[in-house]
Write an enzyme that holds these catalytic residues in place. Structure first.
Site, mmCIF file in Angstrom:
data_model
loop_
_atom_site.group_PDB
_atom_site.id
_atom_site.type_symbol
_atom_site.label_atom_id
_atom_site.label_comp_id
_atom_site.label_asym_id
_atom_site.label_seq_id
_atom_site.Cartn_x
_atom_site.Cartn_y
_atom_site.Cartn_z
ATOM 1 N N ARG A 155 -0.986 88.809 -31.772
ATOM 2 C CA ARG A 155 -2.282 88.271 -32.198
ATOM 3 C C ARG A 155 -3.174 87.893 -31.022
ATOM 4 O O ARG A 155 -4.396 87.979 -31.117
ATOM 5 C CB ARG A 155 -2.077 87.043 -33.097
ATOM 6 C CG ARG A 155 -1.280 85.937 -32.444
ATOM 7 C CD ARG A 155 -1.138 84.732 -33.359
ATOM 8 N NE ARG A 155 -0.139 83.798 -32.846
ATOM 9 C CZ ARG A 155 -0.124 82.505 -33.135
ATOM 10 N NH1 ARG A 155 -1.029 81.992 -33.930
ATOM 11 N NH2 ARG A 155 0.806 81.721 -32.637
ATOM 12 N N LEU A 159 -0.250 89.452 -23.713
ATOM 13 C CA LEU A 159 1.152 89.293 -24.096
ATOM 14 C C LEU A 159 1.664 87.938 -23.625
ATOM 15 O O LEU A 159 1.073 87.283 -22.783
ATOM 16 C CB LEU A 159 1.988 90.421 -23.495
ATOM 17 C CG LEU A 159 1.588 91.853 -23.855
ATOM 18 C CD1 LEU A 159 2.579 92.840 -23.245
ATOM 19 C CD2 LEU A 159 1.496 92.048 -25.355
ATOM 20 N N HIS A 563 26.258 70.451 0.751
ATOM 21 C CA HIS A 563 25.925 69.049 0.994
ATOM 22 C C HIS A 563 24.810 68.951 2.027
ATOM 23 O O HIS A 563 24.819 69.674 3.017
ATOM 24 C CB HIS A 563 27.160 68.299 1.499
ATOM 25 C CG HIS A 563 26.881 66.889 1.901
ATOM 26 N ND1 HIS A 563 26.751 65.870 0.982
ATOM 27 C CD2 HIS A 563 26.682 66.331 3.140
ATOM 28 C CE1 HIS A 563 26.499 64.738 1.622
ATOM 29 N NE2 HIS A 563 26.459 64.998 2.937
#
Length: 590
Positions: A155, A159, A563
């Site tokens: 609609r 897209l 880490h």
């Protein structure tokens, strides 16, 4: 006079033992010549077997799920026309019987003899996808990659559906800006101070539009590369094999062999409020940044409401959140939501739990709101009100009944593990087929539906679907929550690592986070995980993988993490469960 005629499967191109996926008639039905009787699905295509003549169905000789080949008996037909003759054998057409000197005409296989193009259709698709959101375009692209002729109906002029155009992507762009603004203000504790930021809403809108534009342009290119035909317009079913699309170029009818419904959901509303007032906004209009209100009321303390509250708070609005339930983000455990609640309690004007908005009156100086509930405040006036009470599926918006597709009382379309609806050649994915209403769920389902149509043995078999609130701090969870485990009486262990003991979190000035892992008490298998803190949405993926693979606490605790990182908090939580953590001192269990 009437004749009883046996109707058999004609030549179907050499295929044997082809499954019957749909029986389209029942005893007593009147059929015309060429009316479809059954639908077959080979590994190459879906085919309908038509009636070779008119009549009334007397007795069915097969059922859905049976396998047939050329010559299999479908049904008996009462042909009321006295002149009617039994259905001809495919290899002996009537023309050959009338003229024995004429050479026998070769049989025409059903796969090529039947035109699946509905009468009067403008376009035909092997696979029609209704809706080009994350689920729809994923389904379309996967089907195209598997060799199907695909038509994608959308609609919007671009897209991406709601998620990319007016949802996930623009909201995350604005949340990024919100995070920059709050970090700039909060870094003052480290001795760095900035002047008050100047926000140009015009430029901010333009930047947000640019983010969306890059992605929509990319999708258009991907569709073109795959030769997916895109038709803009609003689609409604006209029959089990045809869709009527009304768009800028007029009305088109698209016929299809298979369809994937990816029509999504719409914003839910509470009846009786003055929605025609421009100061009443929803998540879509809030993303347009009409202005920065001095005082903003957000109705709904779920993910959507709190994300937009985060944006407008950072831009300078005084925010009040009202939630009917007794906690924010009701789907998550309370301990995971608590760090967010504590943070925004300091920043927002009010957070009203167990409170209902009873009335909204549009006045010249603002929107006057009356509240109900224990401890409800006196009526108050706000410059803007944002409605964020959830979304509703679009099952009733697509004329599904014309295709025979079942839509339940809530507007959802029920599907099986292969995303099939009750009409076997029509699938449904994403928001329209059930919660959670999440883009990543829709994408996963889109791939599966396309693969099923292409003949793959694919099923929706995800053990969990992660959820993320992109608030500040972020909240993410997957698997079972503690509330769910307690409700089913599960025996489990909880291991929670506070980010106040994370070197990375402390160095960022955001030690307000928490990582929680839930394990089966006997097997130590991971049952669920939840995180709150900076980038929690990125960190949850490791736990999803662990859950899908059946990992236990030792598997996670023996996996070396870099880490210093926030990902270590998952590792530390697993070590807590194993009793091997050194970064915290925990008394030994007696």
């Amino acid at each position: 006079m009437s004749n009883i005629v046996e109707i058999k499967v004609p030549d179907i191109g050499g295929f044997k033992d082809v499954p019957v996926i749909e029986v389209l008639v029942k005893p007593g039905d009147s059929v015309k010549k060429e009316d479809p009787l059954i639908t077959l699905e080979s590994d190459k295509a879906t085919m309908e077997v038509p009636a070779p003549q008119a009549g009334v169905v007397k007795e069915l000789k097969l059922k859905q799920g049976d396998k047939v080949s050329q010559g299999s008996l479908i049904l008996t037909l009462e042909a009321r026309d006295a002149a009617a003759a039994p259905a001809p054998e495919p290899k002996s057409p009537p023309s050959a019987a009338k003229d024995s000197s004429a050479p026998a005409a070769p049989a025409t296989p059903l796969a090529s003899r039947l035109s699946p193009l509905a009468q009067g259709a403008d376009i035909h698709a092997e696979v029609l996808v209704l809706g080009a959101g994350p689920g729809g375009y994923t389904a379309a692209f996967r089907a195209a990659d598997l060799g199907k002729k695909v038509v994608l109906v959308e609609r919007f002029p671009t897209l991406g559906g709601v998620c990319l155009n007016v949802g996930c992507i623009p909201s995350k762009a604005l949340l990024h800006v919100a995070r920059v603004l709050t970090e700039a203000a909060e870094v003052a504790h480290a001795g760095i101070e900035f002047g008050k930021p100047k926000v140009s809403l015009d430029k901010l809108r333009g930047w947000k539009a640019g983010v969306v534009g890059k992605l929509t342009k990319g999708l258009t290119g991907l569709a073109r590369q795959r030769k997916v035909q895109v038709v803009q317009g609003t689609g409604q079913f006209a029959s089990p094999h045809a869709l009527r699309v009304e768009g800028p170029q007029g009305i088109k009818t698209i016929s299809f062999d298979h369809c994937i419904i990816a029509a999504g959901s719409s914003i839910a509303r509470i009846p009786g409020f003055p929605y025609d007032d421009r100061r009443m906004i929803d998540s879509t209009s809030a993303l347009e940044l009409p202005e920065v209100p001095k005082r903003l009321l957000v109705i709904g303390g779920g993910i959507i409401g709190l994300e937009m509250a985060t944006v407008y708070d950072a831009l300078g609005s005084k925010v009040t959140v009202v939630e009917l339930m007794d906690s924010l983000i009701p789907g998550a455990d309370a301990d995971i939501v608590r760090p967010l609640a504590k943070r925004i309690e300091k920043r927002y004007e009010k957070i009203l739990l167990k409170t209902k908005v009873a009335k909204i009156e549009a006045q010249k100086d603002g929107l006057r709101v009356s509240f109900e509930g224990d401890g409800a405040p006196q009526p108050d006036t706000f410059d803007y009100i944002m409605m964020a009470v959830g979304r509703r599926p679009n099952g009733r918006e697509i004329n599904a009944q014309a295709a025979g597709v079942t839509v339940n009382e809530r507007g959802y379309i029920p599907v099986d593990k292969q995303l099939r609806t009750n009409v076997p050649h029509i699938h449904a994915i994403g928001d329209i087929c059930g919660e959670p209403m999440l883009a990543h769920k829709a994408s996963h389902e889109g791939k599966i539906a396309a693969e099923v149509i292409a003949g793959h043995k694919a099923f929706f078999d995800a053990r969990t679907i992660p959820s993320v609130a992109y608030t500040d701090p972020e909240i993410a969870w997957m698997g079972e929550t503690e509330a769910q485990l307690q409700a089913r009486g599960a025996v489990y262990e909880k291991a929670a690592f506070p980010w106040a003991a994370s070197g990375r979190a402390i160095s960022m000035g955001r030690e307000d986070g928490l990582t929680k892992l839930l394990f089966d008490k006997d097997t130590h298998r991971l049952l669920g995980a939840a995180l709150t803190g900076v980038n929690a949405g990125e960190l949850i993926a490791e736990t999803v993988l662990a859950y899908e693979m059946g990992a236990d606490a030792a598997d996670i605790g023996l996996t070396i993490h870099p880490h210093p990182t926030l990902s270590e908090t998952v590792f530390f939580a697993a070590e807590i469960a194993e009793g091997s953590i050194t970064d915290l001192y925990l008394p030994k269990k007696q």
